[in-house]
Design an enzyme around this catalytic site. Structure first.
Site, PDB file in Angstrom:
ATOM      1  N   HIS E  14       0.851  -1.190   0.000  1.00  0.00           N
ATOM      2  CA  HIS E  14       0.000   0.000   0.000  1.00  0.00           C
ATOM      3  C   HIS E  14       0.890   1.245   0.000  1.00  0.00           C
ATOM      4  O   HIS E  14       2.108   1.167   0.120  1.00  0.00           O
ATOM      5  CB  HIS E  14      -0.962   0.014   1.194  1.00  0.00           C
ATOM      6  CG  HIS E  14      -0.347   0.240   2.531  1.00  0.00           C
ATOM      7  ND1 HIS E  14      -1.093   0.546   3.652  1.00  0.00           N
ATOM      8  CD2 HIS E  14       0.951   0.201   2.947  1.00  0.00           C
ATOM      9  CE1 HIS E  14      -0.297   0.688   4.682  1.00  0.00           C
ATOM     10  NE2 HIS E  14       0.934   0.491   4.291  1.00  0.00           N
ATOM     11  N   CYS E  33       5.495   6.714   4.200  1.00  0.00           N
ATOM     12  CA  CYS E  33       4.357   5.970   3.641  1.00  0.00           C
ATOM     13  C   CYS E  33       3.836   6.585   2.351  1.00  0.00           C
ATOM     14  O   CYS E  33       3.013   5.988   1.663  1.00  0.00           O
ATOM     15  CB  CYS E  33       3.213   5.893   4.652  1.00  0.00           C
ATOM     16  SG  CYS E  33       3.670   5.010   6.150  1.00  0.00           S
ATOM     17  N   HIS E  39       4.967   0.174  -0.330  1.00  0.00           N
ATOM     18  CA  HIS E  39       5.727  -0.679   0.584  1.00  0.00           C
ATOM     19  C   HIS E  39       4.710  -1.670   1.123  1.00  0.00           C
ATOM     20  O   HIS E  39       3.538  -1.614   0.754  1.00  0.00           O
ATOM     21  CB  HIS E  39       6.365   0.150   1.706  1.00  0.00           C
ATOM     22  CG  HIS E  39       5.372   0.779   2.601  1.00  0.00           C
ATOM     23  ND1 HIS E  39       4.686   1.927   2.264  1.00  0.00           N
ATOM     24  CD2 HIS E  39       4.890   0.412   3.820  1.00  0.00           C
ATOM     25  CE1 HIS E  39       3.850   2.249   3.226  1.00  0.00           C
ATOM     26  NE2 HIS E  39       3.949   1.350   4.185  1.00  0.00           N
ATOM     27  N   HIS E  41       3.388  -4.986   4.101  1.00  0.00           N
ATOM     28  CA  HIS E  41       3.321  -5.529   5.460  1.00  0.00           C
ATOM     29  C   HIS E  41       2.803  -6.962   5.434  1.00  0.00           C
ATOM     30  O   HIS E  41       2.074  -7.361   4.538  1.00  0.00           O
ATOM     31  CB  HIS E  41       2.369  -4.686   6.322  1.00  0.00           C
ATOM     32  CG  HIS E  41       2.777  -3.257   6.465  1.00  0.00           C
ATOM     33  ND1 HIS E  41       3.853  -2.886   7.220  1.00  0.00           N
ATOM     34  CD2 HIS E  41       2.279  -2.118   5.939  1.00  0.00           C
ATOM     35  CE1 HIS E  41       3.992  -1.565   7.163  1.00  0.00           C
ATOM     36  NE2 HIS E  41       3.051  -1.072   6.387  1.00  0.00           N
ATOM     37  N   ASP E  79      -4.627 -10.817  -0.024  1.00  0.00           N
ATOM     38  CA  ASP E  79      -3.300 -11.408   0.106  1.00  0.00           C
ATOM     39  C   ASP E  79      -2.523 -11.309  -1.209  1.00  0.00           C
ATOM     40  O   ASP E  79      -3.034 -11.638  -2.287  1.00  0.00           O
ATOM     41  CB  ASP E  79      -3.424 -12.884   0.506  1.00  0.00           C
ATOM     42  CG  ASP E  79      -2.080 -13.483   0.846  1.00  0.00           C
ATOM     43  OD1 ASP E  79      -1.245 -12.792   1.454  1.00  0.00           O
ATOM     44  OD2 ASP E  79      -1.842 -14.661   0.489  1.00  0.00           O
ATOM     45  N   HIS E  80      -1.269 -10.859  -1.099  1.00  0.00           N
ATOM     46  CA  HIS E  80      -0.412 -10.688  -2.279  1.00  0.00           C
ATOM     47  C   HIS E  80      -1.031  -9.700  -3.272  1.00  0.00           C
ATOM     48  O   HIS E  80      -0.866  -9.853  -4.487  1.00  0.00           O
ATOM     49  CB  HIS E  80      -0.083 -12.040  -2.922  1.00  0.00           C
ATOM     50  CG  HIS E  80       0.961 -12.799  -2.148  1.00  0.00           C
ATOM     51  ND1 HIS E  80       0.722 -13.268  -0.879  1.00  0.00           N
ATOM     52  CD2 HIS E  80       2.247 -13.144  -2.430  1.00  0.00           C
ATOM     53  CE1 HIS E  80       1.810 -13.888  -0.428  1.00  0.00           C
ATOM     54  NE2 HIS E  80       2.761 -13.818  -1.344  1.00  0.00           N
ATOM     55  N   GLU E 124      -0.853  -4.019  11.633  1.00  0.00           N
ATOM     56  CA  GLU E 124      -0.011  -3.689  10.481  1.00  0.00           C
ATOM     57  C   GLU E 124       1.402  -4.207  10.729  1.00  0.00           C
ATOM     58  O   GLU E 124       2.143  -4.537   9.817  1.00  0.00           O
ATOM     59  CB  GLU E 124       0.025  -2.178  10.290  1.00  0.00           C
ATOM     60  CG  GLU E 124       0.745  -1.774   9.037  1.00  0.00           C
ATOM     61  CD  GLU E 124       0.920  -0.272   8.944  1.00  0.00           C
ATOM     62  OE1 GLU E 124      -0.011   0.398   8.480  1.00  0.00           O
ATOM     63  OE2 GLU E 124       2.001   0.229   9.333  1.00  0.00           O
TER      64      GLU E 124
END
Lengths: 136, 136, 136, 136, 136, 136
Positions: E14, E33, E39, E41, E79-80, E124
């Site tokens: 994100h 950010c 980047h 998490h 996810d991913h 996060e």
């Protein structure tokens, strides 16, 4: 030469009992673990493989293959099982953390092809674990 | 008003089985947990008590007393035990995480004097836990 | 050949101070750790022993013995203590994580009989740890 | 001879893509990781150095120096970055956990003076990590 | 009345960017950010449901159903993935931990039938998490 | 309404001693904690704030501000300190986990502006923590 480690979890029951021991010996040597009703753990398995990085993929091992092998050979065979009653290695062998690490090594070692098995680690709890490197 | 939480661990076996269900229903509802050989977990218990801080001691509760009560009423009674076979509450009740939290509440609540029991949390694994606040 | 690791925790105070340094040197080299009022940590100790699995017990080492030895030689001697003031090794030696790992090795090594001491690991915090294998 | 390990964390994005592969090959080999929009992780870095304990300080390495080196060479360069797009090593190299461990080794090894770099460990998640010891 | 919590993990990318802000404002408000390369998490999701224990099953909720709902509505969708680019809620909304908790609540709440959704928690990182209870 | 929690760590020494108690009472009530040489812990602080999500930023609170406030008011004041000797609140008050949670609340509450302080949690160890919600 890179060492890659992947974890998996399974939950199982076991007890410690040597039929050649008297009841007193079983109690003295194995303590609470000698309860024949069994008790259980959330085991954590760490499998470490060793190899060179493939220049095309950046991988030492195909992670999907490794995961499937770990699931098929170990997790599916032991998760939600009673180790003494349902896992053949422990028909005679006492399912200590030590013997469990060796049994997992013997299940995985012949099935890993791309990379060499380096270490099997089994955590019986966060405070106790056994490592086996295939050393005699 | 302070809430103080203390953890403890115990390892036990269990299985899920309703004798009023057909074998197919037990399998469908409980899946792998219905294996009558049993499987097990490292349970983590978190007990939260609530009270005012004693000005002389800085404590909400005597931690030694709390630890002894938790050990005597829960850990000693359940650690290295088969919940279905050896813990009276589960002679008839299915030892799910939910029912285990309620059983632990019922064991501790009458024995805590200095502070009020606020919450019982039981982790069956790091990924699943149940909370009971004594609410009907 | 199996490597078995057991953890234990203890909480202690310490500070870093070399009496041969000037106050400025102590401050420059040891920073916040040079505060003579002391500060503290929850230390985690991991002791790894190495040996062959006993065919009768499935154990590399009697876990109860290992636990008692760790408690007697290390935990009882250091838990809720001030390392500089109450643990003899640190009367002169600075109680860094490195020196603590060596001190624990020297306490345990002569007292382990069934299995060989392989590694002592001390975590000062989850982000910092020292390993000693008895290597000169 | 003591081995000292220090951890650090950074969060980054990446994807796996080999331009010499067909789209189907990229999908087959890299699965969900081949999504060119990228995905990310909280990486944990463990750096282990090896050396003798300095008698004056009790240290194997100046921890402040080690932390600054790790931050400057790795964390500042990779935290909140897209590894494929912003970290030069991965302009051509696929940023797998394996290659990331080697890249971090190559960044740190020339800059550590007091102690010898022994191991770089990178966790991509709590369940997957790679170790590099500088072995060809 | 029991509260049951189940965890799941997903990895995503994100960035934080408000198109109504000047570049300087985006940098000042969002810092690292705001990097448009993104980047990522390893997110941990905790879903808590609340209900009465079913006397026949000992369950508050069918865990298999809950897991499937969490996977289908959240994990498979995120996810991913790149949250800004691939998850519809974040086409306009900034994918902060706060907004992610609300988005997950809105995805799960209409699909849970047996038990009432009580809380959605999103980590996060181990050091930062947001809770949403459906409160306006 | 979102609850956002941020963690921080600090390491400190303390002991428990009530000057109005006899030495025997101090020993009986405080046990090992009454050792006047002090012992220490790695404390973990969790600060939870509560508020509405700002539509322009997606934030309940400016995380940088929150971090700076936590560092300035708590971490810088307590890290690598002896709580009894160097933190004014504990000149007279016994630095139990309970009192520490209240002291941290009193330090943070007047300084948080964007969001409302909801809870202060202090872990003295992974197995013991206290929560304060500002309730009288």
């Amino acid at each position: 030469m890179i060492y890659l480690t992947r974890k998996a979890e399974f939950s199982a029951s076991h007890y410690y009992h040597n039929p050649d021991f008297t009841p007193e010996e079983n109690q003295r040597v194995f303590g609470k673990c000698s309860n024949l009703n069994g008790h259980g753990h959330n085991y954590t398995l760490e499998v470490t493989v060793k190899g060179e990085v493939n220049a095309k993929t950046g991988f030492v091992v195909d992670l999907k293959d490794l995961k499937e092998t770990m699931n098929r050979e170990v997790v599916d065979a032991m998760d939600h099982r009673h180790l003494n009653k349902e896992v053949p290695e422990f028909k005679k062998l006492i399912p200590t953390t030590e013997n469990l690490a060796i049994a997992v090594w013997n299940r995985l070692q012949p099935r890993l092809q791309m990379a060499k098995l380096h270490r099997v680690r089994i955590y019986e709890s966060p405070d106790l674990f056994a490592d086996f490197y295939g050393e005699e």
